[in-house]
Write a protein that holds these residues in place. Structure first.
Motif, PDB file in Angstrom:
ATOM      1  N   PHE A  82       0.732  -1.278  -0.160  1.00  0.00           N
ATOM      2  CA  PHE A  82       0.049   0.038  -0.008  1.00  0.00           C
ATOM      3  C   PHE A  82       0.934   1.381   0.161  1.00  0.00           C
ATOM      4  O   PHE A  82       0.273   2.277   0.281  1.00  0.00           O
ATOM      5  CB  PHE A  82      -0.918   0.013   1.127  1.00  0.00           C
ATOM      6  N   TRP A  84       2.104   2.711  -2.561  1.00  0.00           N
ATOM      7  CA  TRP A  84       1.641   3.405  -3.694  1.00  0.00           C
ATOM      8  C   TRP A  84       0.468   4.436  -3.298  1.00  0.00           C
ATOM      9  O   TRP A  84       0.552   5.514  -3.598  1.00  0.00           O
ATOM     10  CB  TRP A  84       1.585   2.525  -4.928  1.00  0.00           C
ATOM     11  N   LEU A 244     -19.576  14.100   7.119  1.00  0.00           N
ATOM     12  CA  LEU A 244     -20.127  13.444   5.514  1.00  0.00           C
ATOM     13  C   LEU A 244     -19.311  14.113   4.366  1.00  0.00           C
ATOM     14  O   LEU A 244     -18.743  13.032   3.528  1.00  0.00           O
ATOM     15  CB  LEU A 244     -21.642  14.044   5.361  1.00  0.00           C
ATOM     16  N   VAL A 247     -16.001  12.348   4.515  1.00  0.00           N
ATOM     17  CA  VAL A 247     -15.703  10.875   4.085  1.00  0.00           C
ATOM     18  C   VAL A 247     -15.912  10.974   2.600  1.00  0.00           C
ATOM     19  O   VAL A 247     -15.104  10.347   1.742  1.00  0.00           O
ATOM     20  CB  VAL A 247     -17.053  10.190   4.555  1.00  0.00           C
ATOM     21  N   ILE A 248     -16.748  11.975   1.897  1.00  0.00           N
ATOM     22  CA  ILE A 248     -16.498  11.877   0.528  1.00  0.00           C
ATOM     23  C   ILE A 248     -15.321  12.533  -0.057  1.00  0.00           C
ATOM     24  O   ILE A 248     -14.779  11.818  -0.801  1.00  0.00           O
ATOM     25  CB  ILE A 248     -17.805  13.018   0.102  1.00  0.00           C
ATOM     26  N   ASN A 251     -13.156   9.510  -0.042  1.00  0.00           N
ATOM     27  CA  ASN A 251     -13.151   8.421  -1.172  1.00  0.00           C
ATOM     28  C   ASN A 251     -12.736   9.275  -2.493  1.00  0.00           C
ATOM     29  O   ASN A 251     -12.013   8.379  -3.265  1.00  0.00           O
ATOM     30  CB  ASN A 251     -14.710   8.107  -1.281  1.00  0.00           C
ATOM     31  N   ILE A 254      -8.783   8.629  -2.523  1.00  0.00           N
ATOM     32  CA  ILE A 254      -8.605   7.305  -3.075  1.00  0.00           C
ATOM     33  C   ILE A 254      -8.532   6.916  -4.426  1.00  0.00           C
ATOM     34  O   ILE A 254      -7.933   6.308  -5.278  1.00  0.00           O
ATOM     35  CB  ILE A 254      -8.943   6.236  -1.927  1.00  0.00           C
ATOM     36  N   LEU A 258      -5.612   6.058  -6.977  1.00  0.00           N
ATOM     37  CA  LEU A 258      -5.598   4.929  -7.882  1.00  0.00           C
ATOM     38  C   LEU A 258      -5.576   5.208  -9.562  1.00  0.00           C
ATOM     39  O   LEU A 258      -4.653   4.691 -10.100  1.00  0.00           O
ATOM     40  CB  LEU A 258      -6.802   4.166  -7.307  1.00  0.00           C
ATOM     41  N   TYR A 259      -6.376   6.112  -9.862  1.00  0.00           N
ATOM     42  CA  TYR A 259      -6.289   6.151 -11.202  1.00  0.00           C
ATOM     43  C   TYR A 259      -5.528   7.467 -11.952  1.00  0.00           C
ATOM     44  O   TYR A 259      -5.356   7.492 -13.040  1.00  0.00           O
ATOM     45  CB  TYR A 259      -7.879   6.785 -11.637  1.00  0.00           C
TER      46      TYR A 259
ATOM     47  N   ARG B 392      -6.300  -3.950  -7.054  1.00  0.00           N
ATOM     48  CA  ARG B 392      -6.571  -2.431  -6.402  1.00  0.00           C
ATOM     49  C   ARG B 392      -7.626  -2.122  -6.665  1.00  0.00           C
ATOM     50  O   ARG B 392      -8.586  -1.326  -5.914  1.00  0.00           O
ATOM     51  CB  ARG B 392      -5.569  -1.639  -7.006  1.00  0.00           C
ATOM     52  N   ARG B 393      -8.213  -2.398  -8.029  1.00  0.00           N
ATOM     53  CA  ARG B 393      -9.533  -1.697  -8.626  1.00  0.00           C
ATOM     54  C   ARG B 393     -10.668  -2.540  -7.666  1.00  0.00           C
ATOM     55  O   ARG B 393     -11.728  -1.921  -7.300  1.00  0.00           O
ATOM     56  CB  ARG B 393      -9.665  -1.872  -9.971  1.00  0.00           C
ATOM     57  N   PHE B 396     -10.728  -0.711  -4.326  1.00  0.00           N
ATOM     58  CA  PHE B 396     -11.383   0.456  -4.306  1.00  0.00           C
ATOM     59  C   PHE B 396     -12.935   0.378  -4.380  1.00  0.00           C
ATOM     60  O   PHE B 396     -13.483   1.200  -3.812  1.00  0.00           O
ATOM     61  CB  PHE B 396     -10.801   1.290  -5.451  1.00  0.00           C
ATOM     62  N   ALA B 399     -14.170  -0.809  -1.105  1.00  0.00           N
ATOM     63  CA  ALA B 399     -14.002   0.544  -0.146  1.00  0.00           C
ATOM     64  C   ALA B 399     -14.957   1.474  -0.368  1.00  0.00           C
ATOM     65  O   ALA B 399     -15.678   2.027   0.492  1.00  0.00           O
ATOM     66  CB  ALA B 399     -12.516   1.050  -0.200  1.00  0.00           C
ATOM     67  N   THR B 400     -15.170   1.792  -1.738  1.00  0.00           N
ATOM     68  CA  THR B 400     -16.201   2.761  -2.074  1.00  0.00           C
ATOM     69  C   THR B 400     -17.803   2.243  -1.394  1.00  0.00           C
ATOM     70  O   THR B 400     -18.588   3.099  -1.262  1.00  0.00           O
ATOM     71  CB  THR B 400     -16.237   3.138  -3.489  1.00  0.00           C
ATOM     72  N   ILE B 403     -18.131   2.843   2.047  1.00  0.00           N
ATOM     73  CA  ILE B 403     -17.995   4.201   2.331  1.00  0.00           C
ATOM     74  C   ILE B 403     -19.363   4.647   2.023  1.00  0.00           C
ATOM     75  O   ILE B 403     -19.924   5.889   2.432  1.00  0.00           O
ATOM     76  CB  ILE B 403     -16.875   4.890   1.356  1.00  0.00           C
ATOM     77  N   PHE B 406     -21.651   4.039   4.457  1.00  0.00           N
ATOM     78  CA  PHE B 406     -21.397   4.885   5.339  1.00  0.00           C
ATOM     79  C   PHE B 406     -22.215   6.482   5.487  1.00  0.00           C
ATOM     80  O   PHE B 406     -22.625   6.939   5.899  1.00  0.00           O
ATOM     81  CB  PHE B 406     -20.129   4.957   5.710  1.00  0.00           C
ATOM     82  N   ILE B 407     -21.736   6.963   4.045  1.00  0.00           N
ATOM     83  CA  ILE B 407     -22.315   8.165   3.626  1.00  0.00           C
ATOM     84  C   ILE B 407     -23.699   8.011   3.649  1.00  0.00           C
ATOM     85  O   ILE B 407     -24.456   9.060   4.012  1.00  0.00           O
ATOM     86  CB  ILE B 407     -21.732   8.501   2.149  1.00  0.00           C
TER      87      ILE B 407
END
Lengths: 358, 426
Positions: A82, A84, A244, A247-248, A251, A254, A258-259, B392-393, B396, B399-400, B403, B406-407
């Motif tokens: 992790f 990266w 809220l 948290v957004i 997200n 990450i 990643l992208y 990884r995808r 993700f 995780a999303t 999340i 949670f949201i």
């Protein structure tokens, strides 16, 4: 829940938490159509916390030094589990932090939240932004890659233009005549020790001021009759909304990590030719581009020097804005200071875009 | 006083013995000045009969005409200047040219004053060459010094304008060796330059301007030029292709070649028309060189098939690893180690191809095993990275999802509180 209450009671008995409990129970946030800007400071704070955590994690593997910095970052992104993700989140979060700090600052400026009694909150906030810039500038060099190396060279060269103190300051920053391993060492020290200490201190003062004075109410809200003024409790309502948003943002962070990972590029080589596309980080771009536009000499002053002095004076004036008395022009819909703010924002956006286009 | 006498003797010696060199030395820096004072040049120029190839760029421009041809450069009278009794040599006969040039070039005392590192055995080498032997036997058609270097436009070998500069050597040799009538007399082919130009060496030299590629003289020698004999041909190629020569010399094939009188490397690779070697040369099908001698059933035939299989499998595995590397790169994953491994795999393929010259399937098999191990490792790393990319995808997405739950929960909580109190008026 009972257990938590017991713990709180236990602490309260010994340390008297009533001021904190009182603050949490009574702190209120005005609800109006511009309330969304209240969240910008919170997001900036959240991103700082992300920086702190990811920074500490990176510190476990990062090894400063000409022969180890690049290699250790490479190791982090290729070998460490992790690693990266942590490195990319750290880089993205740094950039978003500056972006939200800008949004926070301009929202405060346009809503005139800096006015009495919040002058020092503004000043400390501005100083924190300068520290964030310093964090960005020093952190950029730490992977010791080509782009960072030459960008630091150009950046520190600019400092050298300032009369009298410029050259000694440049030498002090670089730890010698040139950008070398010595520069890397002191940028590292600056990034992980000196700046965090300063940043924390000013952040603590800044937050203390905010809590002490409560949220600013804009002019149009203040003028409402009392019965029409609406508020929401800070805890838990506002805090929940803050959470809220955090948290957004997390997200999104990450997702970006990643992208859209940050390239490491080639290792810095002092003897290699400067690579194409050396440019500072985006938040310095407007200043960099302006310096490029100024002619080499304006009257008897060197263009670069004029630009630097201009930005220094503009920065100081901007910081001291709360202390200037501007007469309110009742016949005008947009106040002159607001126009100055709009010009400043437009200038920053246009110059930044030009920096990337030209 | 003693010093003065010594000085006087030196001056007299110089005037008497080294008069030519002295004039040259005096005028070392200004060629045009002294040449205009030289009576040979003056008259030949005025009469319009300077040598056809005369050039002031010639490396010998600091010498006088008389330095080679003899005579008196100070005499305006032709009979005095060109008096044979005073050492005038005139234009040397072809047979005498090597000696003529060698009078300086074979003399280390003279040559080292100009170029301390220059060889002084060119004349001796020449006499051992086919050209030299023929010339000495009275054949005036063969090349002597001036044929290749010119007579009065001689330039240093490193000067791109020189006839003997690396890129110009094939054309220089071809002046004679491309002459069909002349070559017919010696029963030699006249299309060597054509063959060479299309060869792997010719392409490197002419198209890529690679001066490291061999020209005629690199294999045949220059001053001692000779066609390499059967026994020496692999040594000629081996000066550059060292390992190939080493493997071939120790192979069983070398002994068979010797017995059959085959020309070593040339047998499979040709001599002047050497095309870029390919794996197609191996094996038992198509353009294979092996099947020109080996027939189905014999041991060599089996070995040829095995060697071809080895190299084909190595190539296939390398290509597969390379494709996977491209995918890893395209996905933006860590390709550093895979890149290094593929460099090693490429190196192994080159080494395995070289090892083919042992014509020993056991030795080639060892190299093959190493190569397969390297490319398999690269494939393993690439697969790992590609799977990491997917995980990884997936991570993700998971995780999303969490999340988002949670949201959503937070959103419900906020809405619930809003409904309960609406906005509170404090």
């Amino acid at each position: 829940m009972k257990a938590i209450n017991k713990i709180v009671d236990w602490i309260n008995e010994r340390y008297d938490l009533s001021p904190v409990i009182y603050l949490l129970k009574h702190k209120k946030v005005p609800a109006h159509r511009h309330s969304v800007w209240y969240y910008m400071g919170g997001v900036t704070l959240f991103l700082f916390i992300v920086q702190l955590i990811t920074g500490i994690l990176l510190l476990m593997y990062y090894r400063p030094g000409e022969e180890s910095a690049y290699e250790s970052v490479k190791f982090i992104i290729t070998e460490v589990k992790f690693g990266w993700l942590i490195r990319n989140v750290h880089s993205w979060s740094a950039n978003l932090l500056i972006l939200f700090a800008f949004l926070h600052m301009f929202s405060v400026f346009f809503s005139k939240a800096y006015e009495k009694p919040r002058e020092l909150t503004w000043v400390t906030g501005f100083i924190i932004l300068l520290f964030a810039f310093a964090f960005g500038f020093s952190g950029y060099l730490l992977p010791w890659n080509e782009l960072a190396f030459f960008a630091t060279k150009v950046g520190t060269d600019i400092v050298g233009v300032v009369p009298i103190i410029g050259e000694p300051l440049k030498t002090l920053l670089r730890g010698g005549e040139d950008v070398t391993g010595a520069t890397l060492s002191r940028f590292f020290g600056l990034h992980v020790a000196i700046l965090p200490a300063l940043f924390f201190s000013f952040l603590a003062i800044h937050l203390f001021f905010v809590q002490k004075q409560g949220m600013h109410e804009p002019e149009e809200f203040k003028n409402l009759p009392e019965e029409k003024k609406k508020y929401i409790p800070f805890f838990p309502d506002f805090a929940l909304k803050d959470l809220l948003l955090w948290v957004i943002i997390f997200n999104v962070l990450i997702f970006l990590a990643l992208y859209f990972p940050w390239e490491l590029g080639n290792k810095a080589d002092a003897f290699a030719a400067a690579p194409k596309g050396i440019r500072p980080e985006w938040y310095f771009m407007f200043m960099f581009q302006t310096l490029k536009f100024i002619p080499s000499h304006v009257l008897f002053i060197e263009g670069e020097l004029l630009g630097i002095l201009g930005f220094a004076v503009a920065g100081i004036l901007w910081m001291l804005v709360p202390f200037f008395k501007f007469k309110k022009k009742t016949n005008r819909k947009i106040q002159p200071l607001t126009i100055i703010g709009i010009i400043a924002v437009a200038f920053i956006i246009i110059m930044t875009l030009l920096g990337y286009i030209l | 006083m003693k010093k003065n006498i010594l000085f006087f003797i030196v001056i007299i010696f110089e005037l008497l013995v080294l008069s030519d060199f002295d004039i040259m030395a005096q005028n070392k820096d200004d060629n045009s000045k002294w040449i205009k004072q030289d009576q040979c040049y003056k008259c030949h120029k005025d009469n319009g009969n300077l040598p056809a190839d005369y050039s002031q760029n010639d490396i010998h421009r600091k010498l006088l005409c008389s330095s080679c041809h003899g005579g008196n450069p100070n005499a305006a009278d032709m009979d005095v200047a060109m008096d044979p009794s005073k050492g005038f040599k005139g234009v040397p006969a072809k047979k005498d040219i090597p000696k003529f040039c060698g009078s300086c070039h074979s003399n280390i005392e003279i040559m080292r004053t100009y170029q301390p590192r220059i060889a002084t055995d060119q004349e001796m080498q020449y006499y051992t060459s086919m050209h030299g032997k023929k010339l000495m036997s009275g054949d005036n058609n063969v090349a002597q010094c001036a044929s290749c270097h010119t007579a009065h436009n001689i330039l240093p070998v490193k000067d791109p304008r020189a006839t003997v500069y690396k890129l110009n050597v094939p054309a220089t040799c071809n002046k004679c060796h491309g002459n069909a009538d002349l070559m017919a007399k010696y029963k030699l082919p006249h299309n060597v330059l054509d063959q060479y130009t299309k060869s792997v060496h010719g392409v490197a030299l002419f198209e890529k301007n690679d001066t490291g590629a061999p020209a005629c003289n690199d294999c045949h020698g220059n001053h001692g030029a000779m066609p390499p004999g059967i026994s020496s041909i692999s040594r000629v190629c081996g000066t550059c292709h060292v390992k190939n020569m080493e493997y071939f010399d120790l192979s069983a094939m070398q002994k068979s070649f010797e017995k059959k009188g085959f020309h070593g490397c040339e047998q499979c690779h040709n001599n002047h028309a050497i095309s870029k070697p390919s794996d197609e040369m191996l094996g038992v099908s198509g353009n294979s060189k092996c099947i020109t001698c080996h027939k189905p059933g014999d041991a060599g035939y089996k070995t040829a098939a095995a060697l071809r299989n080895y190299i084909d499998d190595l190539n296939k595995n390398y290509d597969l690893a390379n494709t996977k590397l491209a995918e890893v790169k395209q996905k933006g994953m860590n390709d550093i180690d895979i890149g290094f491994l593929l460099q090693d795999a490429k190196q192994n393929i080159i080494q395995t191809r070289t090892k083919m010259h042992t014509f020993d399937s056991t030795k080639v098999g060892e190299s093959f095993k190493d190569g397969m191990e390297i490319s398999n490792k690269a494939i393993f790393y690439a697969d790992r990275e590609i799977s990491e990319y997917s995980s990884r995808r997936t991570g993700f997405a998971a995780a999303t999802f969490i999340i988002l739950i949670f949201i959503f929960a937070l959103f419900l909580k906020i809405r619930e509180r809003g409904k309960k109190k609406e906005e509170i008026n404090f």
